[in-house]
Write an enzyme that holds these catalytic residues in place. Structure first.
Site, PDB file in Angstrom:
ATOM      1  N   CYS A 178     -19.138   0.463   5.894  1.00 34.15           N
ATOM      2  CA  CYS A 178     -19.373  -0.391   4.728  1.00 34.15           C
ATOM      3  C   CYS A 178     -18.702  -1.749   4.899  1.00 34.15           C
ATOM      4  CB  CYS A 178     -18.929   0.289   3.438  1.00 34.15           C
ATOM      5  SG  CYS A 178     -17.154   0.628   3.307  1.00 34.15           S
TER       6      CYS A 178
ATOM      7  N   CYS B 170     -23.734   3.599   4.050  1.00 36.71           N
ATOM      8  CA  CYS B 170     -22.760   4.702   3.970  1.00 36.71           C
ATOM      9  C   CYS B 170     -23.380   6.010   4.461  1.00 36.71           C
ATOM     10  CB  CYS B 170     -22.256   4.867   2.537  1.00 36.71           C
ATOM     11  SG  CYS B 170     -21.058   6.214   2.371  1.00 36.71           S
TER      12      CYS B 170
ATOM     13  N   ASP C 151       0.803  -1.220   0.000  1.00 34.21           N
ATOM     14  CA  ASP C 151       0.000   0.000   0.000  1.00 34.21           C
ATOM     15  C   ASP C 151       0.836   1.270   0.000  1.00 34.21           C
ATOM     16  OD1 ASP C 151      -2.476   1.260  -0.071  1.00 34.21           O
ATOM     17  OD2 ASP C 151      -2.652   1.399   2.104  1.00 34.21           O
TER      18      ASP C 151
ATOM     19  N   CYS D  59     -13.558   5.082   8.737  1.00 35.53           N
ATOM     20  CA  CYS D  59     -14.955   4.666   8.848  1.00 35.53           C
ATOM     21  C   CYS D  59     -15.035   3.186   8.510  1.00 35.53           C
ATOM     22  CB  CYS D  59     -15.824   5.472   7.883  1.00 35.53           C
ATOM     23  SG  CYS D  59     -17.574   5.030   7.890  1.00 35.53           S
TER      24      CYS D  59
ATOM     25  N   CYS E 206     -21.246 -11.010  -4.576  1.00 37.39           N
ATOM     26  CA  CYS E 206     -22.098 -10.022  -3.909  1.00 37.39           C
ATOM     27  C   CYS E 206     -23.579 -10.237  -4.202  1.00 37.39           C
ATOM     28  CB  CYS E 206     -21.698  -8.610  -4.345  1.00 37.39           C
ATOM     29  SG  CYS E 206     -20.160  -8.023  -3.600  1.00 37.39           S
TER      30      CYS E 206
ATOM     31  N   CYS F  70     -27.075  -8.046  -3.009  1.00 36.28           N
ATOM     32  CA  CYS F  70     -26.880  -7.366  -1.727  1.00 36.28           C
ATOM     33  C   CYS F  70     -26.408  -5.921  -1.930  1.00 36.28           C
ATOM     34  CB  CYS F  70     -25.870  -8.139  -0.887  1.00 36.28           C
ATOM     35  SG  CYS F  70     -25.503  -7.354   0.708  1.00 36.28           S
TER      36      CYS F  70
ATOM     37  N   CYS G 244     -20.955  -5.873   5.637  1.00 39.55           N
ATOM     38  CA  CYS G 244     -20.867  -6.965   4.658  1.00 39.55           C
ATOM     39  C   CYS G 244     -21.321  -8.295   5.272  1.00 39.55           C
ATOM     40  CB  CYS G 244     -19.438  -7.092   4.152  1.00 39.55           C
ATOM     41  SG  CYS G 244     -19.227  -8.412   2.932  1.00 39.55           S
TER      42      CYS G 244
END
Length: 392
Positions: A263, A217, A153, A260, A207, A210, A267
């Site tokens: 989200c 958010c 990263d 945050c 996914c 969903c 899941c």
């Protein structure tokens, strides 16, 4: 060497490795990765993220990256690993589980306490993961002479599309990686190598219909599934954004002072994460739910001490107190008005401006108007004066 089959350590270089040798090497690499604390590993070839690269360029063209100019720099190096290193033949993707041991959203109801994103409650993952990556890379080079580069990263690497190509998971509608084993809680690292290692099949999207991550958010940062407008994302606003928090988002921040998790935590795949996982990166107790009042009193030295080895330290004390003051304003706790009042005298205009807004949410109208008349006349910074004029 007569009488026995040569092992990978006996070979002179990657050009001597047969398909069998390479499979054996990959199996040993996987075992070594697990021994070093990685929870998953996969291999892909460099030219597998062409579609993701196209979407990335569209994201940059839309301005969705906000002030993160480093994302837009040299995009050709990001959309194809060979743009970063022409000699790369395989990309080894690795994941470390950092799943929380408690509900990360529960703290949002404790309005006088600060919500720090799960990933930032322990030591900086860049350092932790890179140390493991370097150890694994050294093992690989010792096993078979080759060249390697490690990334976590901090370079022009599209970790999430590469991780999907290497079967670690898939990019969910929140644009983060989702794993059937670890949900949305994986730190990613990459090793580029000149070896032609056996590839894994890409993971498919699970996914379905969903929308949990999109609907939760607080700032509507997803204009569509699989698309993020970082300028509206609380993680961007509290970390990457260097100026005042835009007024339209301040109430939505609640008590989130760094990042945050909404989200990620929403899941449904999180509930299928394996139990008894060993590789959790421990949270520090003092960062799980610190009090807003205590945080608001940090000077620069105390801030650096509290967040030693933490990624929070990178944003600096002034941006951090900006976030704390927005949370104080959202707390509804009149007793915290004194903290905001005190910070009206802070040396940083960024802090003073946030203190104005916090006080406007907590002080009585009469008190605020009395302070406002004097402050507009004496305040030297135009941005802070504008905060006073806009507040009511």
């Amino acid at each position: 060497m007569a009488g026995r089959r040569a092992g990978v350590a006996d070979l002179c270089g990657p050009g001597f490795l047969s398909a069998t040798d390479l499979s054996e090497l990959k199996a040993k690499l996987t075992a070594e990765a697990k021994a070093l604390g990685f929870d998953c590993i996969g291999v892909t070839e460099p030219g597998t993220i062409e579609t993701a690269g196209k979407y990335f360029l569209e994201f940059i063209a839309s301005g969705g990256h906000g002030d993160m100019d480093w994302l837009a720099a040299s995009p050709e190096r990001r959309v194809d690993p060979r743009g970063l290193w022409a000699d790369v033949r395989s990309v080894i993707m690795l994941g470390v589980n950092y799943g929380p041991d408690q509900d990360p959203l529960a703290i949002l109801k404790q309005r006088t306490r600060a919500a720090i994103s799960v990933y930032a409650q322990g030591d900086d993952y860049h350092d932790l993961v890179k140390k493991r990556l370097k150890a694994l890379a050294r093992w690989l080079v010792a096993a078979v002479p080759s060249e390697v580069k490690v990334f976590v990263d901090t370079a022009a690497v599209m970790e999430k599309p590469l991780a999907q190509a290497a079967h670690l998971g898939w990019q969910g509608k929140h644009t983060n990686l989702v794993s059937r084993e670890f949900g949305s809680w994986l730190f990613l690292g990459a090793i580029y190598t000149t070896l032609e290692l056996p590839r894994d099949d890409a993971e498919i999207d699970h996914c379905g219909s969903c929308r949990a991550c999109l609907d939760i958010c607080p700032t509507a940062a997803f204009p569509a599934p699989y698309k993020l407008d970082a300028r509206r994302c609380i993680s961007y606003l509290t970390i990457e954004n260097k100026g005042p928090i835009p007024r339209e988002f301040r109430r939505s921040l609640g008590n989130r002072i760094y990042g945050c998790d909404d989200c990620l935590a929403a899941c449904p795949w999180n509930k299928f994460a394996q139990e008894g996982r060993e590789a959790k990166l421990a949270a520090r107790d003092e960062l799980r739910a610190p009090g807003l009042a205590e945080l608001s009193r940090l000077d620069d030295a105390a801030f650096r001490t509290l967040f030693t080895k933490s990624p929070v330290k990178r944003i600096g004390r002034d941006r951090f107190l900006r976030n704390v003051l927005i949370a104080i304003g959202n707390s509804g706790e009149v007793a915290l008005a004194g903290e905001a009042r005190r910070l009206l005298e802070d040396a940083s205009p960024l802090v003073r401006g946030a203190a104005v807004w916090a006080l406007s949410q907590l002080a009585s109208p009469d008190e605020f108007e009395a302070l406002k008349a004097n402050a507009i006349a004496t305040e030297q910074d135009e941005g802070v004066r504008e905060e006073w004029r806009a507040a009511s």
